[in-house]
Motif scaffolding. Structure first.
Motif, PDB file in Angstrom:
ATOM      1  N   ALA A   6       2.332   4.073  -5.063  1.00 30.32           N
ATOM      2  CA  ALA A   6       2.531   2.790  -5.773  1.00 30.32           C
ATOM      3  C   ALA A   6       2.323   1.599  -4.839  1.00 30.32           C
ATOM      4  CB  ALA A   6       3.933   2.757  -6.379  1.00 30.32           C
ATOM      5  N   ASP A 140       6.502  -0.860 -10.413  1.00 23.82           N
ATOM      6  CA  ASP A 140       5.754   0.382 -10.493  1.00 23.82           C
ATOM      7  C   ASP A 140       4.273   0.044 -10.604  1.00 23.82           C
ATOM      8  OD1 ASP A 140       8.054   1.909 -10.469  1.00 23.82           O
ATOM      9  OD2 ASP A 140       8.292   1.800 -12.666  1.00 23.82           O
ATOM     10  N   ALA A 141       3.446   1.025 -10.274  1.00 21.85           N
ATOM     11  CA  ALA A 141       1.997   0.798 -10.393  1.00 21.85           C
ATOM     12  C   ALA A 141       1.558   1.100 -11.821  1.00 21.85           C
ATOM     13  CB  ALA A 141       1.254   1.652  -9.370  1.00 21.85           C
ATOM     14  N   ALA A 187       1.703   8.545  -9.027  1.00 23.02           N
ATOM     15  CA  ALA A 187       2.370   7.254  -8.792  1.00 23.02           C
ATOM     16  C   ALA A 187       1.731   6.130  -9.611  1.00 23.02           C
ATOM     17  CB  ALA A 187       2.335   6.910  -7.307  1.00 23.02           C
ATOM     18  N   VAL A 188       0.433   6.220  -9.840  1.00 25.91           N
ATOM     19  CA  VAL A 188      -0.236   5.161 -10.603  1.00 25.91           C
ATOM     20  C   VAL A 188      -0.290   5.585 -12.071  1.00 25.91           C
ATOM     21  CG1 VAL A 188      -2.361   3.830 -10.892  1.00 25.91           C
ATOM     22  CG2 VAL A 188      -1.593   4.485  -8.592  1.00 25.91           C
TER      23      VAL A 188
END
Ligand SMILES: Cc1ncc(C[n+]2csc(CCOP(=O)(O)OP(=O)(O)O)c2C)c(N)n1
Ligand SMILES: [Mg+2]
Length: 581
Positions: A6, A140-141, A187-188
């Motif tokens: 992220a 957050d991403a 994470a993305v």
């Protein structure tokens, strides 16, 4: 966008936008918390990154780079006192309207105020000195997070560039682990192509600059005032646009006004028509009869207010209508007597007024004769000096400056002597300084930053205490390939203080202890510490060769007491020359 985790995604999206907005230079100081942003800047091909350990020097390097290039420059540091070390340069950027993007990494909220270490209160750390402060927050991403970072970059860039007044912008980035680019699966989570990639070559949000086109009313109205005022003056203070030279020269000819040109107005030196340029106003306006004889009805001011006290008091005493051209939303009006502040493009105003005035008026003969006489008197007095003198150095520098070069001159006596003694000259040189807050700090770094950002050969002119103050700034020369010649006027202490009433009012030993402050800085050893060439100048005739030799320190020894006496003598000599006219 780098999807490793992220932090890398958010940081790289942010930096991608800065690059698309036009950011080309960044200065990064080492630290762990700032790693995601440092890496994103480092890996962004469009952005040149200089790494400087000392944040105070780093920020002043950025001030010089931004001032000389005219474009925003980013500085990035880790959390804690690193950010506090930016403060002097942020103040200078504020007062001098220099576009700076100040990026500080911070601990996230749960690690603030709990003894986690390296955490100070970074929120609004620079107070009112910044155009915009933003606590960027932890995100957050996802679509919202990435769009927020992209949008913040665009807004910060526009605010620093001048929306309306250029200056520093502070973005504070709380960052959580992992700070290193360690892969984190999934994470993305963003899916919107705009969040993931932005708009390709273009920034997410393009911001149009404020329109400074002067209105027809402004052009007609002020041209009418000039037409009704045959006795006037143009006062040109610090401004950086060389394009102002020709239109202002035309305006001076059409109005029949002298241009009292501070060197940093870029009007004193340059290939333009300098027939109306006056350089010795600081000395001339000490003469009561001359002040009265030249009292203007109308004053047109461009750029900042020059430093010269005689000039300031002459303006205040004259009762003239003052029209101040100030496109950047500043308030350069210490006289508190201005009739109007014009928020319009200076070049277009000067050109528009000149065109409306028509036929040239006769040149301001009294000013021009007096200026010539003053310069001859100064030249004759200095020619008789056996030793190198501080005013004499300015005459030699004027001859040595060449087309395309930069000169960065220190606060204290060097900038005052430049204003008083630098003769007009055709060299197309840009004369820079940090006069927003008149600090003696960070000057070397600013000069080196200016050289690096522009690739233009640069001469830095500093005092010995100025050298001491930013000695660590010399470390950044190792990454700069452009020639940077640092002329150190070594009078072993603060020469400027001899010109103040304190010199008489304090006992000699007290004066030396508190103000004279000789520190015995050995310029040769300072150069050796950074493996830089050192040359000691024994005659001003050797200055061109010393400058031509490239990067290094050029030591010029002078004496503070003798310097005071010489300034008094020069002032007397100019008064005598005026009396003979
Ligand atoms: C950061 C900062 N600290 C202190 C001052 C006050 N100050 C003004 S001039 C000066 C002495 C400068 O000495 P030097 O660089 O040797 O120049 P000189 O006066 O000899 O020309 C000092 C300490 C200042 N302007 N800025
Ligand atoms: Mg000194």
């Amino acid at each position: 966008m780098d999807p490793t985790n992220a932090n890398t995604a958010l940081a790289s999206a942010f930096v991608e936008e800065l690059a698309r907005c036009g950011l080309r230079q960044a200065v990064v100081s080492p630290g762990s918390r700032s790693t995601p942003l440092a890496l994103a800047l480092w890996r962004q091909a469009a952005i040149d990154v200089t790494v400087i350990v000392d944040e105070r020097s780093a920020a002043f390097f950025a001030v010089g780079a931004a001032q000389a290039s005219g474009a925003p420059v980013a500085v990035l540091c880790t959390s804690g006192t690193a950010a506090a070390n930016y403060h002097p340069a942020v103040c200078e950027a504020d007062h001098s309207a220099v576009p700076l993007l100040v990026l500080t990494a911070d601990r996230p909220p749960e690690l603030r105020g709990v003894g986690a270490g390296q955490a100070i209160d970074q929120l609004k750390l620079y107070g009112e000195s910044v155009r915009w402060f933003c606590e960027v927050g932890s995100h957050d991403a996802d679509d919202d997070g990435l769009l927020h970072l992209r949008s913040t970059a665009c807004r910060a860039f526009a605010a620093s560039r001048g929306d309306t007044r250029p200056g520093p912008v502070h973005l504070n980035f709380p960052l959580r682990e992992p700070l290193a680019p360690l892969p984190v699966e999934g994470a993305v989570t963003a899916t919107d192509p705009l969040a993931l990639e932005g708009r390709g070559e273009r920034p997410l949000t393009a911001v149009t600059p404020v329109d400074l086109e002067p209105t027809r009313f402004l052009l007609d109205e002020v041209a009418g005032h000039i037409a009704e005022a045959p006795v006037g003056a143009i006062v040109a203070g610090r401004q950086l646009d060389p394009e102002l030279r020709e239109p202002l020269a035309h305006l001076a000819a059409a109005a029949g006004y002298p241009i009292l040109a501070e060197p940093s107005s870029q009007l004193r030196c340059g290939p333009h028509d300098r027939s109306h340029v006056i350089s010795a106003y600081d000395l001339l306006l000490r003469d009561e009869a001359f002040r009265e004889a030249t009292a203007p009805e109308l004053v047109l001011r461009f750029g900042e207010m020059p430093t010269s006290k005689p000039l300031r008091s002459w303006l205040a005493a004259s009762g003239a209508d003052q029209i101040v051209v100030d496109p950047h939303g500043g308030w350069h009006e210490p006289s508190r007597r201005a009739a109007a502040l014009l928020r319009a493009d200076p070049t277009e105003l000067a050109a528009g007024w000149a065109a409306r005035l028509g036929e040239d008026r006769p040149a301001p003969a009294m000013w021009l004769q007096a200026d010539l006489a003053a310069r001859e008197a100064i030249g004759a007095e200095l020619a008789g000096a056996d030793e190198i003198t501080e005013p004499g150095l300015q005459l030699a520098l004027a001859k040595a400056y060449a087309d395309g070069e930069l000169a960065y001159t220190a606060s204290s006596m060097p900038i005052r002597d430049q204003e008083a003694f630098l003769p007009p000259n055709e060299a197309d040189v840009t004369l820079l300084c940090n006069r927003g807050t008149n600090g003696i700090d960070g000057l070397l770094s600013s000069g080196i930053g200016a050289a690096h950002a522009t690739g233009r050969p640069t001469t830095i002119v500093t005092g010995d205490l100025g050298l001491l103050h930013d000695l660590g700034g010399l470390a950044s020369l190792r990454d700069v390939s452009t020639p940077v010649r640092i002329v150190v006027i070594d009078n072993d202490g603060g020469g400027i203080f001899h010109f103040l009433p304190q010199e008489q009012a304090l006992e000699g030993s007290e004066f030396e202890a508190l103000l004279g402050t000789p520190r015995g800085v050995d310029v040769a050893k300072a150069a050796a510490l950074f493996d830089l060439p050192h040359r000691r100048l024994d005659s001003l005739d050797d200055l061109p060769a010393a400058l031509a030799a490239g990067t290094g320190l050029i030591e010029v020894k002078t004496d503070r007491e003798a310097n005071l006496a010489l300034h008094r003598q020069l002032s007397k000599r100019v008064q005598a020359a005026l009396a003979d006219l």
